[in-house]
Design a protein around this motif. Structure first.
Motif, PDB file in Angstrom:
ATOM      1  N   TYR A 265       8.762  38.784  16.506  1.00  0.00           N
ATOM      2  CA  TYR A 265       8.883  38.523  15.075  1.00  0.00           C
ATOM      3  C   TYR A 265       9.716  37.273  14.785  1.00  0.00           C
ATOM      4  O   TYR A 265       9.824  36.852  13.657  1.00  0.00           O
ATOM      5  CB  TYR A 265       9.517  39.724  14.357  1.00  0.00           C
ATOM      6  CG  TYR A 265       8.632  40.931  14.329  1.00  0.00           C
ATOM      7  CD1 TYR A 265       7.637  41.060  13.359  1.00  0.00           C
ATOM      8  CD2 TYR A 265       8.768  41.943  15.267  1.00  0.00           C
ATOM      9  CE1 TYR A 265       6.811  42.166  13.331  1.00  0.00           C
ATOM     10  CE2 TYR A 265       7.947  43.056  15.249  1.00  0.00           C
ATOM     11  CZ  TYR A 265       6.973  43.162  14.282  1.00  0.00           C
ATOM     12  OH  TYR A 265       6.158  44.252  14.250  1.00  0.00           O
ATOM     13  N   SER A 266      10.326  36.691  15.810  1.00  0.00           N
ATOM     14  CA  SER A 266      11.157  35.512  15.622  1.00  0.00           C
ATOM     15  C   SER A 266      10.295  34.304  15.294  1.00  0.00           C
ATOM     16  O   SER A 266       9.244  34.103  15.886  1.00  0.00           O
ATOM     17  CB  SER A 266      11.954  35.206  16.887  1.00  0.00           C
ATOM     18  OG  SER A 266      12.844  36.248  17.171  1.00  0.00           O
ATOM     19  N   GLY A 267      10.781  33.504  14.379  1.00  0.00           N
ATOM     20  CA  GLY A 267      10.083  32.272  14.031  1.00  0.00           C
ATOM     21  C   GLY A 267      10.546  31.126  14.908  1.00  0.00           C
ATOM     22  O   GLY A 267      11.195  31.316  15.942  1.00  0.00           O
ATOM     23  N   GLN A 268      10.257  29.949  14.488  1.00  0.00           N
ATOM     24  CA  GLN A 268      10.626  28.753  15.246  1.00  0.00           C
ATOM     25  C   GLN A 268      11.957  28.157  14.792  1.00  0.00           C
ATOM     26  O   GLN A 268      12.352  27.103  15.262  1.00  0.00           O
ATOM     27  CB  GLN A 268       9.520  27.700  15.101  1.00  0.00           C
ATOM     28  CG  GLN A 268       8.185  28.140  15.649  1.00  0.00           C
ATOM     29  CD  GLN A 268       8.250  28.460  17.142  1.00  0.00           C
ATOM     30  OE1 GLN A 268       8.923  27.783  17.896  1.00  0.00           O
ATOM     31  NE2 GLN A 268       7.568  29.518  17.546  1.00  0.00           N
ATOM     32  N   ASN A 269      12.683  28.818  13.896  1.00  0.00           N
ATOM     33  CA  ASN A 269      13.907  28.253  13.336  1.00  0.00           C
ATOM     34  C   ASN A 269      15.153  28.544  14.162  1.00  0.00           C
ATOM     35  O   ASN A 269      16.245  28.163  13.788  1.00  0.00           O
ATOM     36  CB  ASN A 269      14.106  28.725  11.893  1.00  0.00           C
ATOM     37  CG  ASN A 269      14.208  30.235  11.802  1.00  0.00           C
ATOM     38  OD1 ASN A 269      14.205  30.934  12.806  1.00  0.00           O
ATOM     39  ND2 ASN A 269      14.303  30.740  10.598  1.00  0.00           N
ATOM     40  N   ASN A 270      15.012  29.218  15.298  1.00  0.00           N
ATOM     41  CA  ASN A 270      16.120  29.503  16.223  1.00  0.00           C
ATOM     42  C   ASN A 270      17.195  30.419  15.658  1.00  0.00           C
ATOM     43  O   ASN A 270      18.303  30.445  16.173  1.00  0.00           O
ATOM     44  CB  ASN A 270      16.751  28.212  16.744  1.00  0.00           C
ATOM     45  CG  ASN A 270      15.821  27.488  17.684  1.00  0.00           C
ATOM     46  OD1 ASN A 270      15.022  28.109  18.376  1.00  0.00           O
ATOM     47  ND2 ASN A 270      15.897  26.176  17.709  1.00  0.00           N
ATOM     48  N   ASN A 271      16.920  31.152  14.604  1.00  0.00           N
ATOM     49  CA  ASN A 271      17.849  32.159  14.092  1.00  0.00           C
ATOM     50  C   ASN A 271      17.436  33.514  14.653  1.00  0.00           C
ATOM     51  O   ASN A 271      16.934  34.376  13.953  1.00  0.00           O
ATOM     52  CB  ASN A 271      17.841  32.193  12.562  1.00  0.00           C
ATOM     53  CG  ASN A 271      18.437  30.954  11.975  1.00  0.00           C
ATOM     54  OD1 ASN A 271      19.366  30.399  12.532  1.00  0.00           O
ATOM     55  ND2 ASN A 271      17.903  30.498  10.872  1.00  0.00           N
ATOM     56  N   CYS A 272      17.622  33.673  15.952  1.00  0.00           N
ATOM     57  CA  CYS A 272      17.081  34.835  16.643  1.00  0.00           C
ATOM     58  C   CYS A 272      18.147  35.502  17.507  1.00  0.00           C
ATOM     59  O   CYS A 272      19.144  34.899  17.861  1.00  0.00           O
ATOM     60  CB  CYS A 272      15.946  34.415  17.575  1.00  0.00           C
ATOM     61  SG  CYS A 272      14.711  33.367  16.827  1.00  0.00           S
ATOM     62  N   VAL A 273      17.876  36.734  17.843  1.00  0.00           N
ATOM     63  CA  VAL A 273      18.644  37.405  18.879  1.00  0.00           C
ATOM     64  C   VAL A 273      17.744  37.562  20.097  1.00  0.00           C
ATOM     65  O   VAL A 273      16.515  37.589  19.974  1.00  0.00           O
ATOM     66  CB  VAL A 273      19.195  38.780  18.439  1.00  0.00           C
ATOM     67  CG1 VAL A 273      20.187  38.622  17.319  1.00  0.00           C
ATOM     68  CG2 VAL A 273      18.082  39.715  18.051  1.00  0.00           C
ATOM     69  N   GLU A 274      18.359  37.636  21.258  1.00  0.00           N
ATOM     70  CA  GLU A 274      17.631  37.858  22.500  1.00  0.00           C
ATOM     71  C   GLU A 274      18.182  39.117  23.146  1.00  0.00           C
ATOM     72  O   GLU A 274      19.371  39.405  23.047  1.00  0.00           O
ATOM     73  CB  GLU A 274      17.812  36.669  23.446  1.00  0.00           C
ATOM     74  CG  GLU A 274      17.255  35.381  22.890  1.00  0.00           C
ATOM     75  CD  GLU A 274      17.531  34.193  23.766  1.00  0.00           C
ATOM     76  OE1 GLU A 274      16.637  33.353  23.897  1.00  0.00           O
ATOM     77  OE2 GLU A 274      18.646  34.088  24.329  1.00  0.00           O
ATOM     78  N   ILE A 275      17.315  39.857  23.817  1.00  0.00           N
ATOM     79  CA  ILE A 275      17.680  41.141  24.406  1.00  0.00           C
ATOM     80  C   ILE A 275      17.294  41.139  25.878  1.00  0.00           C
ATOM     81  O   ILE A 275      16.233  40.638  26.251  1.00  0.00           O
ATOM     82  CB  ILE A 275      16.958  42.285  23.667  1.00  0.00           C
ATOM     83  CG1 ILE A 275      17.353  42.257  22.197  1.00  0.00           C
ATOM     84  CG2 ILE A 275      17.268  43.633  24.306  1.00  0.00           C
ATOM     85  CD1 ILE A 275      16.467  43.073  21.310  1.00  0.00           C
ATOM     86  N   ALA A 276      18.167  41.707  26.724  1.00  0.00           N
ATOM     87  CA  ALA A 276      17.889  41.827  28.154  1.00  0.00           C
ATOM     88  C   ALA A 276      18.295  43.209  28.644  1.00  0.00           C
ATOM     89  O   ALA A 276      19.184  43.848  28.088  1.00  0.00           O
ATOM     90  CB  ALA A 276      18.650  40.762  28.938  1.00  0.00           C
TER      91      ALA A 276
ATOM     92  N   SER B 189      20.464  33.537  20.190  1.00  0.00           N
ATOM     93  CA  SER B 189      19.643  32.541  20.895  1.00  0.00           C
ATOM     94  C   SER B 189      20.188  31.126  20.770  1.00  0.00           C
ATOM     95  O   SER B 189      19.926  30.287  21.623  1.00  0.00           O
ATOM     96  CB  SER B 189      18.200  32.577  20.383  1.00  0.00           C
ATOM     97  OG  SER B 189      18.134  32.186  19.028  1.00  0.00           O
ATOM     98  N   LYS B 190      20.968  30.853  19.726  1.00  0.00           N
ATOM     99  CA  LYS B 190      21.553  29.519  19.556  1.00  0.00           C
ATOM    100  C   LYS B 190      22.745  29.289  20.473  1.00  0.00           C
ATOM    101  O   LYS B 190      23.168  28.154  20.661  1.00  0.00           O
ATOM    102  CB  LYS B 190      21.993  29.312  18.101  1.00  0.00           C
ATOM    103  CG  LYS B 190      20.862  29.264  17.102  1.00  0.00           C
ATOM    104  CD  LYS B 190      21.363  28.936  15.706  1.00  0.00           C
ATOM    105  CE  LYS B 190      22.393  29.871  15.158  1.00  0.00           C
ATOM    106  NZ  LYS B 190      21.985  31.188  14.753  1.00  0.00           N
ATOM    107  N   ASN B 191      23.286  30.357  21.051  1.00  0.00           N
ATOM    108  CA  ASN B 191      24.485  30.241  21.886  1.00  0.00           C
ATOM    109  C   ASN B 191      24.313  31.101  23.145  1.00  0.00           C
ATOM    110  O   ASN B 191      25.021  32.094  23.334  1.00  0.00           O
ATOM    111  CB  ASN B 191      25.705  30.690  21.076  1.00  0.00           C
ATOM    112  CG  ASN B 191      26.997  30.432  21.778  1.00  0.00           C
ATOM    113  OD1 ASN B 191      27.054  29.713  22.781  1.00  0.00           O
ATOM    114  ND2 ASN B 191      28.070  31.023  21.292  1.00  0.00           N
TER     115      ASN B 191
END
Length: 66
Positions: free
Chosen positions: A14-25, A37-39
């Motif tokens: 659901y994340s767009g291309q604006n880099n305001n995202c969370v990443e999960i592992a 995702s920005k850091n």
């Protein structure tokens, strides 16, 4: 002790291309790690497996809706 991240961090579909995202592992204890995702070198939140399932139930149930 913080569990080791054993899977790659993945962004939501659901994340767009604006880099305001969370990443999960996935973590070594069966839980999940969440980061901004920005850091990618910054801090991450760690959930146990049960804690992650409870969080998802809350999201699905609307517990975090404004």
């Amino acid at each position: 002790m913080t569990p080791e991240v054993i899977g790659p961090y993945v962004k939501s579909s659901y994340s767009g291309q604006n880099n305001n995202c969370v990443e999960i592992a996935v973590t070594s204890n069966g839980g999940r790690a969440v980061r901004d995702s920005k850091n990618p070198g910054g801090p991450s939140l760690h959930f146990t497996g049960e804690g992650w399932r409870a969080f998802l139930r809350g999201v699905e149930g609307g517990a975090f809706d404004s």
